[in-house]
Design a protein around this motif. Structure first.
Motif, PDB file in Angstrom:
ATOM      1  N   LYS A   1      40.258  29.174  44.056  1.00 12.19           N
ATOM      2  CA  LYS A   1      39.423  29.241  45.143  1.00 12.19           C
ATOM      3  C   LYS A   1      38.232  30.085  44.737  1.00 12.19           C
ATOM      4  N   LYS A   2      38.330  31.137  43.906  1.00 12.96           N
ATOM      5  CA  LYS A   2      37.364  32.140  43.610  1.00 12.96           C
ATOM      6  C   LYS A   2      36.374  31.201  42.590  1.00 12.96           C
ATOM      7  N   VAL A   3      37.157  30.519  41.778  1.00 18.62           N
ATOM      8  CA  VAL A   3      35.951  29.687  40.812  1.00 18.62           C
ATOM      9  C   VAL A   3      35.155  28.855  41.666  1.00 18.62           C
TER      10      VAL A   3
ATOM     11  N   ASN B   1      32.939  37.637  41.745  1.00 23.36           N
ATOM     12  CA  ASN B   1      33.814  38.669  42.207  1.00 23.36           C
ATOM     13  C   ASN B   1      35.317  38.311  41.714  1.00 23.36           C
ATOM     14  N   LEU B   2      35.501  38.301  40.511  1.00 20.86           N
ATOM     15  CA  LEU B   2      37.027  38.038  39.963  1.00 20.86           C
ATOM     16  C   LEU B   2      37.429  39.216  39.334  1.00 20.86           C
ATOM     17  N   VAL B   3      38.488  40.075  40.112  1.00 21.71           N
ATOM     18  CA  VAL B   3      38.843  41.315  39.728  1.00 21.71           C
ATOM     19  C   VAL B   3      40.290  41.415  39.212  1.00 21.71           C
ATOM     20  N   ASP B   4      41.054  40.244  39.131  1.00 17.45           N
ATOM     21  CA  ASP B   4      42.432  40.327  38.952  1.00 17.45           C
ATOM     22  C   ASP B   4      43.175  39.954  37.683  1.00 17.45           C
TER      23      ASP B   4
ATOM     24  N   GLY C   1      26.677  30.518  30.427  1.00 19.92           N
ATOM     25  CA  GLY C   1      27.429  30.266  31.533  1.00 19.92           C
ATOM     26  C   GLY C   1      28.288  31.437  32.185  1.00 19.92           C
ATOM     27  N   PHE C   2      28.729  31.230  33.199  1.00 21.59           N
ATOM     28  CA  PHE C   2      29.642  32.258  33.731  1.00 21.59           C
ATOM     29  C   PHE C   2      31.094  32.057  33.485  1.00 21.59           C
ATOM     30  N   LEU C   3      31.600  33.513  33.179  1.00 22.19           N
ATOM     31  CA  LEU C   3      32.871  33.489  32.730  1.00 22.19           C
ATOM     32  C   LEU C   3      33.749  33.589  33.797  1.00 22.19           C
ATOM     33  N   THR C   4      34.770  33.031  33.866  1.00 22.30           N
ATOM     34  CA  THR C   4      35.772  33.296  34.956  1.00 22.30           C
ATOM     35  C   THR C   4      37.192  33.626  34.726  1.00 22.30           C
ATOM     36  N   ALA C   5      37.555  33.208  33.564  1.00 19.34           N
ATOM     37  CA  ALA C   5      38.886  33.858  33.120  1.00 19.34           C
ATOM     38  C   ALA C   5      38.910  33.877  31.686  1.00 19.34           C
ATOM     39  N   VAL C   6      39.568  34.811  31.018  1.00 23.94           N
ATOM     40  CA  VAL C   6      39.914  35.160  29.649  1.00 23.94           C
ATOM     41  C   VAL C   6      41.269  35.158  29.155  1.00 23.94           C
ATOM     42  N   GLU C   7      41.870  34.267  28.319  1.00 30.08           N
ATOM     43  CA  GLU C   7      43.302  34.606  27.743  1.00 30.08           C
ATOM     44  C   GLU C   7      43.098  35.236  26.730  1.00 30.08           C
ATOM     45  N   ILE C   8      44.044  36.413  26.935  1.00 35.23           N
ATOM     46  CA  ILE C   8      43.809  37.423  25.535  1.00 35.23           C
ATOM     47  C   ILE C   8      45.149  37.491  25.042  1.00 35.23           C
ATOM     48  N   GLN C   9      45.411  37.659  23.620  1.00 32.36           N
ATOM     49  CA  GLN C   9      46.516  37.841  22.919  1.00 32.36           C
ATOM     50  C   GLN C   9      47.226  39.285  23.643  1.00 32.36           C
TER      51      GLN C   9
END
Ligand SMILES: Cc1cc2nc3c(=O)[nH]c(=O)nc-3n(C[C@H](O)[C@H](O)[C@H](O)COP(=O)(O)OP(=O)(O)OC[C@H]3O[C@@H](n4cnc5c(N)ncnc54)[C@H](O)[C@@H]3O)c2cc1C
Ligand SMILES: NC(=O)C1=CN([C@@H]2O[C@H](COP(=O)(O)OP(=O)(O)OC[C@H]3O[C@@H](n4cnc5c(N)ncnc54)[C@H](OP(=O)(O)O)[C@@H]3O)[C@@H](O)[C@H]2O)C=CC1
Ligand SMILES: CC(C)=CCC[C@@H](C)[C@H]1CC[C@H]2C3=C(CC[C@]12C)[C@@]1(C)CC[C@H](O)C[C@@H]1CC3
Length: 501
Positions: free
Chosen positions: A54-56, A102-105, A207-215
């Motif tokens: 929803k936020k994306v 506003n993606l803070v989680d 672009g706008f970053l909306t999520a990152v997958e981190i090791q």
């Protein structure tokens, strides 16, 4: 009225600590407790994964709105400038189309895959507080609590484990972005790899970053930290190099120089066990500032301690490296620490928001905040150069590994190369310090040795000089391919001195 204003200004400048101790510290504490509680509840309720899409879509809707409104100005995130971890405020936020990201989680911890999926406004304090109780951590956890994942990816992140794992970008597995056309893409080494490699250091210009997958890697209870005093520049450089190259033996390497000839090199490893009477909870409010504790080993000699992992990660948070000493000069006094230390530190964002014009001028003219990343082969010469140019101590030394992946920043040979981040934060002691001329001289030197400047700091380089420092080939290709040129300012136009105040 005028005399009241000037008296107030005098108090705010010369007794900034009064305002900070009685006003900013309680607000900072309240803000911190509220954020911690809110994040804890969201994580326990597991509501972030459901809300993420929803936020994306909300970010996509705003990009669509920008397109429909005729693309009159370029886009940037709506995060207010005072909240960011740099001395300056970006001027472009006032004129560009602001998109709320506003993606803070923290979305999900996947123990099997050994990754954590996070939104870009998740910060380092939030990540370590969530992951360490679960027995996990990220391999490179930059030390100031308020640094965000978005800032670490779009800017850069470094920590004392970077000689082993690389920069923050090197522990990221994939990025999710909203592009200029409003589409959502995910990229990784194997999927959309050109985009994946162009993102780090691009400062939101693709672009706008909306999520990152981190090791993630297993976390232990303590870090066994060894302090090794050094008594000359040559000794400092040789011990630092030697310890940095022992990547299997040393998980953490860091150095603090207290003057040109004296410093302490620290090496550490994660461990579950500890020796009796050697645990030091350096994060407790009554403990001395970490850099002063380190300085004490110049007298005490070589020593070992066991530090709780989270205390180690955030060791420079409480004293904002050593910047807090200019603001609360008596902050390391034991009486202050016992009585008010539990409220420390004031939030960097609030210090920035509430600084008066005079304080800003003071910092502009009598202060330097810079990090220069240079090949380790130039370490001794670089320290000497900083000494001649500014004489600011402590000097932060942090080694890191740079590979030859494509993108804006990579090694200058075909394989991995070891670099060192030399961080200078403080009041220059040389009589001829000039904020622009001195910084330009340092920048010129860094370009000469094929190093890089961290771009949260003031950069005075011209566009041509800037293009000499970074490899723009893939970046420019991607800007054209993704129609980012009309949607976002380019990287130089987001960081050069003219767009920051
Ligand atoms: C109580 C106190 C607080 C300090 N706080 C800071 C700080 O927050 N950040 C920092 O970088 N350094 C701070 N300093 C250090 C200060 O920057 C240095 O003392 C100054 O840069 C030395 O320059 P100078 O010898 O040319 O001094 P001066 O010639 O005395 O000062 C140079 C210019 O800086 C102004 N100035 C001096 N001290 C302050 C101050 N505290 N706040 C604002 N303007 C000032 C003067 O009015 C003058 O215009 C503080 C010093 C003191 C005693
Ligand atoms: N140990 C370390 O590694 C330290 C690093 N730093 C530096 O601090 C900075 C990070 O500060 P922080 O306050 O976290 O971040 P900022 O808000 O300063 O963001 C840095 C840049 O990244 C862009 N950005 C951030 N999030 C997004 C997003 N979701 N989508 C698109 N662009 C985005 C911003 O664009 P926009 O301007 O449009 O908002 C801005 O240009 C970095 O530059 C880092 O190098 C500082 C101290 C320590
Ligand atoms: C470890 C690395 C790579 C960098 C550390 C940089 C930090 C020490 C600085 C980044 C932003 C700086 C600001 C200040 C101090 C130094 C930093 C935290 C202030 C708090 C100094 C007081 C001013 O009034 C506001 C500044 C905001 C930014």
């Amino acid at each position: 009225m005028a005399s009241f204003d000037s008296a107030l200004e005098h108090v705010l400048v010369h007794y900034r600590w009064v305002f900070v101790c009685f006003f900013l510290l309680p607000i900072s504490l309240f803000y911190e407790v509220w954020l911690y509680t809110r994040n804890w509840i969201v994580f326990q309720l597991n509501s972030a994964p459901r809300q993420h899409d929803k936020k994306v879509r909300n970010v996509q809707r705003q990009v669509k709105q920008w397109q429909d409104s005729g693309r009159r100005t370029k886009m940037c995130t709506a995060r207010p400038g005072w909240q960011t971890m740099s001395f300056r405020q970006p001027k472009y936020k006032k004129t560009m189309f602001n998109v709320n990201v506003n993606l803070v989680d923290i979305i999900n911890v996947d123990e099997e895959k050994r990754t954590v999926l996070v939104e870009p406004l998740v910060n380092m304090g939030q990540l370590s507080a969530t992951l360490t109780p679960l027995g996990w951590t990220i391999p490179v956890l930059p030390e100031i609590d308020d640094l965000t994942v978005g800032g670490m990816v779009m800017g850069t992140g470094i920590e004392s484990s970077s000689h082993k794992y690389g920069l923050f970008q090197h522990i990221c597995k994939s990025y999710e972005l909203v592009l200029a056309d409003g589409s959502v893409v995910t990229c990784s080494k194997d999927n959309n790899s050109e985009l994946f490699y162009s993102i780090p250091w691009s400062y939101g210009s693709l672009g706008f970053l909306t999520a990152v997958e981190i090791q993630i890697i297993p976390a232990t209870k303590y870090v066994k930290l060894e302090y090794k005093p050094v008594r000359s520049l040559d000794e400092a450089v040789s011990v630092f190099k030697e310890e940095t190259l022992k990547t299997t033996q040393n998980q953490f390497v860091e150095g603090l120089m207290f003057n040109k000839e004296e410093g302490v090199i620290m090496t550490g490893n994660m461990t579950e066990l500890h020796e009796a009477n050697k645990v030091n909870e350096i994060g407790m409010w009554y403990k001395p500032w970490f850099f002063e504790h380190v300085r004490s080993f110049l007298k005490k000699g070589k020593s070992t301690e066991y530090i709780p992992l989270r205390d180690y990660y955030h060791r420079h948070t409480r004293s904002i490296f050593w910047e807090i000493q200019d603001i609360i000069p008596f902050g390391n006094n034991p009486i202050f620490r016992f009585l008010l230390g539990w409220m420390m530190p004031p939030k960097v964002s609030l210090l920035k928001l509430t600084q008066t014009k005079a304080i800003k001028k003071l910092y502009e003219n009598n202060h330097i905040i810079q990090d220069m990343l240079v090949p380790i082969s130039s370490m001794a010469e670089s320290i000497q150069m900083f000494h001649d140019a500014v004489q600011v101590y402590p000097l932060w030394l942090c080694p890191f590994k740079l590979n030859n992946d494509p993108g804006l920043v990579h090694s200058s040979n075909n394989g991995d190369e070891i670099y060192v981040d030399i961080g200078v934060y403080g009041v220059p002691k040389v009589p001829n310090f000039h904020p622009v001329n001195t910084t330009r001289r340092i920048e010129e030197y860094v370009r000469k040795v094929k190093g890089f400047q961290m771009l949260y700091a003031d950069t005075y380089a011209t566009r041509e000089e800037f293009e000499e420092m970074f490899d723009f080939s893939l970046y420019k290709q991607m800007r054209n391919k993704l129609n980012a040129t009309e949607a976002f300012p380019d990287m130089y136009d987001k960081v050069n001195k003219h767009v920051r105040e």
